[in-house]
Design an enzyme around this catalytic site. Structure first.
Site, short mmCIF file in Angstrom:
data_model
loop_
_atom_site.label_atom_id
_atom_site.label_comp_id
_atom_site.label_asym_id
_atom_site.label_seq_id
_atom_site.Cartn_x
_atom_site.Cartn_y
_atom_site.Cartn_z
N THR A 14 0.83 -1.21 0.00
CA THR A 14 0.00 0.00 0.00
C THR A 14 0.86 1.25 0.00
O THR A 14 0.44 2.30 -0.52
CB THR A 14 -0.94 -0.02 1.23
OG1 THR A 14 -1.86 -1.09 1.05
CG2 THR A 14 -1.73 1.27 1.37
N SER A 58 1.53 -7.54 -0.92
CA SER A 58 2.25 -8.55 -0.12
C SER A 58 1.36 -9.70 0.35
O SER A 58 1.86 -10.71 0.82
CB SER A 58 2.97 -7.92 1.06
OG SER A 58 2.13 -7.71 2.16
N THR A 91 1.84 -4.37 4.24
CA THR A 91 1.72 -4.70 5.66
C THR A 91 1.31 -6.15 5.91
O THR A 91 1.57 -6.70 6.97
CB THR A 91 0.68 -3.78 6.35
OG1 THR A 91 -0.57 -3.93 5.70
CG2 THR A 91 1.11 -2.33 6.32
N ASP A 92 0.63 -6.77 4.92
CA ASP A 92 -0.02 -8.06 5.18
C ASP A 92 0.94 -9.18 5.58
O ASP A 92 0.61 -9.99 6.46
CB ASP A 92 -0.85 -8.49 3.96
CG ASP A 92 -2.09 -7.64 3.79
OD1 ASP A 92 -2.52 -7.00 4.78
OD2 ASP A 92 -2.64 -7.60 2.68
N1 ASP Z 1 -2.46 -5.72 0.79
C1 ASP Z 1 -1.46 -4.71 1.08
C2 ASP Z 1 -0.11 -5.40 1.09
O1 ASP Z 1 0.17 -6.10 2.02
C3 ASP Z 1 -1.78 -4.09 2.37
C4 ASP Z 1 -0.82 -3.05 2.85
O2 ASP Z 1 0.28 -2.85 2.34
O3 ASP Z 1 -1.18 -2.38 3.84
O4 ASP Z 1 0.64 -5.26 0.16
#
Ligand code: ASP
Length: 318
Positions: A14, A58, A91-92
């Site tokens: 993100t 991710s 973050t995932d």
């Molecule tokens: N789906 C995203 C990722 O993990 C979520 C994020 O980055 O907050 O790439």
């Protein structure tokens, strides 16, 4: 941050996402890492090198990206003039990548993963401050090991977990607590930098980054009314063959409480172990760890969460 060379590796997430994706909504992993750095108020004396290692959401992290990232980290960490690395990441699965890098590389320099909960083009994007904080940590004298920087907190790769679905401060180190904070452009440390003994020589790392597949380790959950069929299906060579998948070599069980298992699952795991499958117990509780008891049937995960225990067992089986 004066006079230091820091390498920033982009992997997506993100932090590189936009609100204006092709279908008109949020999409992760759209902006190049160089573009994320472009607007930051960096001191001129900081020498930054950026490299796009991957561009993924991710949640879809896979072996090829992990191997590419391990290769580039290993390359840049070996350059004497490089003070530290920053990795932009979703973050995932951030905590899995952080743990993997620490377990394989045990770096003597800082490797700082950072992220964002809001896309890069959001009016209140959190990525730029997180990235700036991560650069501050990477430039900190004496910093070493793999850490995660998010919302002003510095977390160890061993303890960090994503604990919130949408808040900006989405990560926690649980009872261990964070390592410190970035306050007004400076690092305030409250615990020591992560440390682990170097386990892998250069040729062992070469094997880890080159293998077409790593040993297959799956996670199962102990819960009320659990079915014995799940584990039996997972470890069945016929089922694996039907999907062209390698056989399961290890199972991490996310146990209830202090490592207890539903009796039905316990019996299924015994059958799997009789087939040569390695079993490790982690807990599904957000806090605490499984404390080993005399006579335990299965080893505990040494405080690692199920996803990190899965990686630890995978590396052990390599
Ligand atoms: N789906 C995203 C990722 O993990 C979520 C994020 O980055 O907050 O790439």
């Amino acid at each position: 941050m004066q006079g230091k060379k820091i390498v920033v590796l982009g992997t997506g997430g993100t932090i590189a996402g936009t609100l204006s994706g092709p279908a008109g909504g949020y999409v992760a992993a759209q902006k190049a890492v160089a573009a994320l750095l472009a607007g930051l108020p960096l001191p001129a004396a900081v020498e930054l090198v950026s490299e796009q290692v991957a561009q993924v959401d991710s949640k879809d992290m896979d072996l090829a990206v992990w191997q590419a990232l391990l290769r580039r980290c290993r390359h840049w960490l070996a350059q004497p003039e490089v003070q530290g690395l920053v990795i932009t990441h979703g973050t995932d699965t951030l905590e899995e990548t952080a743990y993997l890098l620490q377990a394989v590389l045990a770096p003597a320099k800082p490797v700082v993963l950072t992220c964002a909960m809001r896309p890069a083009d959001a009016i209140d994007a959190d990525g730029p401050q997180n990235l700036l904080d991560a650069l501050t940590v990477a430039a900190e004298p004496g910093a070493h090991g793999v850490v995660v920087v998010c919302a002003g907190h510095i977390h160890s790769a061993f303890d960090v977990q994503k604990v919130h679905t949408w808040q900006l401060d989405a990560f926690s180190s649980g009872e261990a607590g964070d390592l410190g904070q970035v306050v007004q452009g400076g690092v305030v440390l409250t615990r020591n930098w992560p440390q682990s003994t170097v386990k892998y020589a250069a040729d062992a790392i070469e094997k880890i980054v080159s293998l077409a597949a790593w040993p297959r380790v799956e996670i199962v959950l102990s819960h009320a009314a659990v079915s014995e069929a799940t584990v039996d299906a997972l470890v069945s060579p016929e089922v694996a063959a039907r999907f062209g998948a390698p056989p399961v070599r290890g199972l991490v069980v996310a146990a209830t409480g202090n490592g207890t298992l539903h009796r039905v699952l316990e019996a299924a795991l015994q059958r799997a172990a009789a087939q040569g499958v390695r079993v490790v117990r982690a807990t599904r509780c957000a806090q605490g760890r499984v404390w080993p008891q005399p006579g335990d049937a299965w080893p505990d995960s040494q405080g690692l969460s199920p996803v990190k225990a899965r990686l630890a067992l995978t590396l052990e089986l390599l």
